[in-house]
Design a protein around this motif. Structure first.
Motif, mmCIF file in Angstrom:
data_model
loop_
_atom_site.group_PDB
_atom_site.id
_atom_site.type_symbol
_atom_site.label_atom_id
_atom_site.label_comp_id
_atom_site.label_asym_id
_atom_site.label_seq_id
_atom_site.Cartn_x
_atom_site.Cartn_y
_atom_site.Cartn_z
ATOM 1 N N UNK A 160 -10.472 -14.402 0.711
ATOM 2 C CA UNK A 160 -11.195 -13.356 0.955
ATOM 3 C C UNK A 160 -10.707 -12.638 2.226
ATOM 4 N N UNK A 161 -10.416 -13.246 3.133
ATOM 5 C CA UNK A 161 -9.821 -12.854 4.434
ATOM 6 C C UNK A 161 -8.151 -11.909 4.391
ATOM 7 N N UNK A 162 -7.437 -12.557 3.312
ATOM 8 C CA UNK A 162 -6.152 -12.212 3.279
ATOM 9 C C UNK A 162 -6.016 -10.433 2.946
ATOM 10 N N UNK A 163 -4.962 -9.804 3.615
ATOM 11 C CA UNK A 163 -5.278 -8.326 3.756
ATOM 12 C C UNK A 163 -3.892 -7.948 3.928
ATOM 13 N N UNK A 164 -2.868 -7.833 3.047
ATOM 14 C CA UNK A 164 -1.363 -7.105 2.994
ATOM 15 C C UNK A 164 -1.958 -5.686 3.389
ATOM 16 N N UNK A 165 -1.699 -5.132 4.562
ATOM 17 C CA UNK A 165 -2.260 -3.872 4.791
ATOM 18 C C UNK A 165 -1.290 -2.681 4.383
ATOM 19 N N UNK A 166 -0.086 -2.736 4.188
ATOM 20 C CA UNK A 166 1.163 -2.042 4.144
ATOM 21 C C UNK A 166 1.457 -1.508 2.810
ATOM 22 N N UNK A 167 0.511 -1.866 1.605
ATOM 23 C CA UNK A 167 0.955 -1.403 0.284
ATOM 24 C C UNK A 167 0.361 -0.041 0.388
ATOM 25 N N UNK A 168 1.199 0.869 -0.442
ATOM 26 C CA UNK A 168 1.054 2.248 -0.461
ATOM 27 C C UNK A 168 -0.381 2.585 -1.126
ATOM 28 N N UNK A 169 -1.055 1.893 -1.675
ATOM 29 C CA UNK A 169 -2.469 2.127 -2.185
ATOM 30 C C UNK A 169 -3.670 1.886 -1.276
ATOM 31 N N UNK A 170 -3.173 1.330 -0.059
ATOM 32 C CA UNK A 170 -4.016 0.855 0.893
ATOM 33 C C UNK A 170 -4.118 2.060 1.842
ATOM 34 N N UNK A 171 -5.339 2.092 2.540
ATOM 35 C CA UNK A 171 -5.726 3.149 3.516
ATOM 36 C C UNK A 171 -4.669 2.815 4.867
ATOM 37 N N UNK A 172 -4.322 3.820 5.788
ATOM 38 C CA UNK A 172 -3.472 3.634 6.755
ATOM 39 C C UNK A 172 -4.249 2.579 7.804
ATOM 40 N N UNK A 173 -3.520 1.678 8.562
ATOM 41 C CA UNK A 173 -4.121 0.742 9.335
ATOM 42 C C UNK A 173 -5.068 1.082 10.242
ATOM 43 N N UNK A 174 -4.900 2.314 10.967
ATOM 44 C CA UNK A 174 -5.907 2.650 11.652
ATOM 45 C C UNK A 174 -7.190 3.019 11.287
ATOM 46 N N UNK A 175 -7.125 3.500 10.034
ATOM 47 C CA UNK A 175 -8.186 3.906 9.357
ATOM 48 C C UNK A 175 -9.071 2.471 8.903
ATOM 49 N N UNK A 176 -8.385 1.583 8.463
ATOM 50 C CA UNK A 176 -8.997 0.134 8.239
ATOM 51 C C UNK A 176 -9.543 -0.211 9.394
ATOM 52 N N UNK A 177 -8.946 -0.182 10.578
ATOM 53 C CA UNK A 177 -9.562 -0.435 11.780
ATOM 54 C C UNK A 177 -11.111 0.231 11.976
ATOM 55 N N UNK A 188 -5.684 9.496 -4.049
ATOM 56 C CA UNK A 188 -4.689 10.284 -5.138
ATOM 57 C C UNK A 188 -3.229 10.472 -4.508
ATOM 58 N N UNK A 189 -3.373 10.956 -3.173
ATOM 59 C CA UNK A 189 -2.031 11.211 -2.379
ATOM 60 C C UNK A 189 -1.186 9.858 -2.407
ATOM 61 N N UNK A 190 -2.012 8.803 -1.994
ATOM 62 C CA UNK A 190 -1.273 7.594 -1.688
ATOM 63 C C UNK A 190 -0.917 6.683 -3.080
ATOM 64 N N UNK A 191 -1.664 7.024 -4.341
ATOM 65 C CA UNK A 191 -1.033 6.592 -5.544
ATOM 66 C C UNK A 191 0.204 7.411 -5.774
ATOM 67 N N UNK A 192 0.303 8.831 -5.619
ATOM 68 C CA UNK A 192 1.409 9.481 -6.256
ATOM 69 C C UNK A 192 2.749 9.419 -5.411
ATOM 70 N N UNK A 193 2.377 9.651 -4.167
ATOM 71 C CA UNK A 193 3.302 9.668 -3.007
ATOM 72 C C UNK A 193 3.400 8.631 -2.022
ATOM 73 N N UNK A 194 2.673 7.677 -1.984
ATOM 74 C CA UNK A 194 2.240 6.571 -0.674
ATOM 75 C C UNK A 194 3.690 5.674 -0.967
#
Length: 95
Positions: A20-37, A86-92
């Motif tokens: 549940x805690x596992x979070x690979x943060x750099x996939x293109x569909x994920x929000x930017x890290x600072x947004x996650x924080x 949508x941007x992350x999906x198409x160009x991320x």
């Protein structure tokens, strides 16, 4: 503000709590890290974080490159809609 503390751990994929805690943060569909924080600020408002800290398990490769994809905070100034799903999906995947 957010204070980050990092510790190495042995991730066990069979442990439901760790999964549940596992979070690979750099996939293109994920929000930017600072947004996650930033979500931690809102979630932590009504918690006693000294007794119940908020945690993530981030793979080391993802942690080291957590700001690579977003060019830290500058990309949002250059492309204001760059954090939109949508941007992350198409160009991320390009960066």
């Amino acid at each position: 503000g957010v204070i980050q503390v990092g510790n190495f751990c042995d991730y066990d994929a069979n442990d439901p709590k760790q999964r549940k805690l596992y979070n690979p943060i750099n996939y293109f569909w994920k929000p930017y890290y600072y947004k996650h924080v930033e979500t931690f600020i809102e979630k932590g408002r009504d918690r006693d974080l000294t007794k119940d800290p908020m945690e993530d398990i981030i793979p080391i490769k993802h942690f080291y490159h957590r700001f690579t994809r977003s060019i830290f905070w500058e990309i949002e100034e250059m492309i204001p809609f760059s954090n939109h799903p949508l941007y992350r999906l198409l160009w991320g995947w390009m960066g």
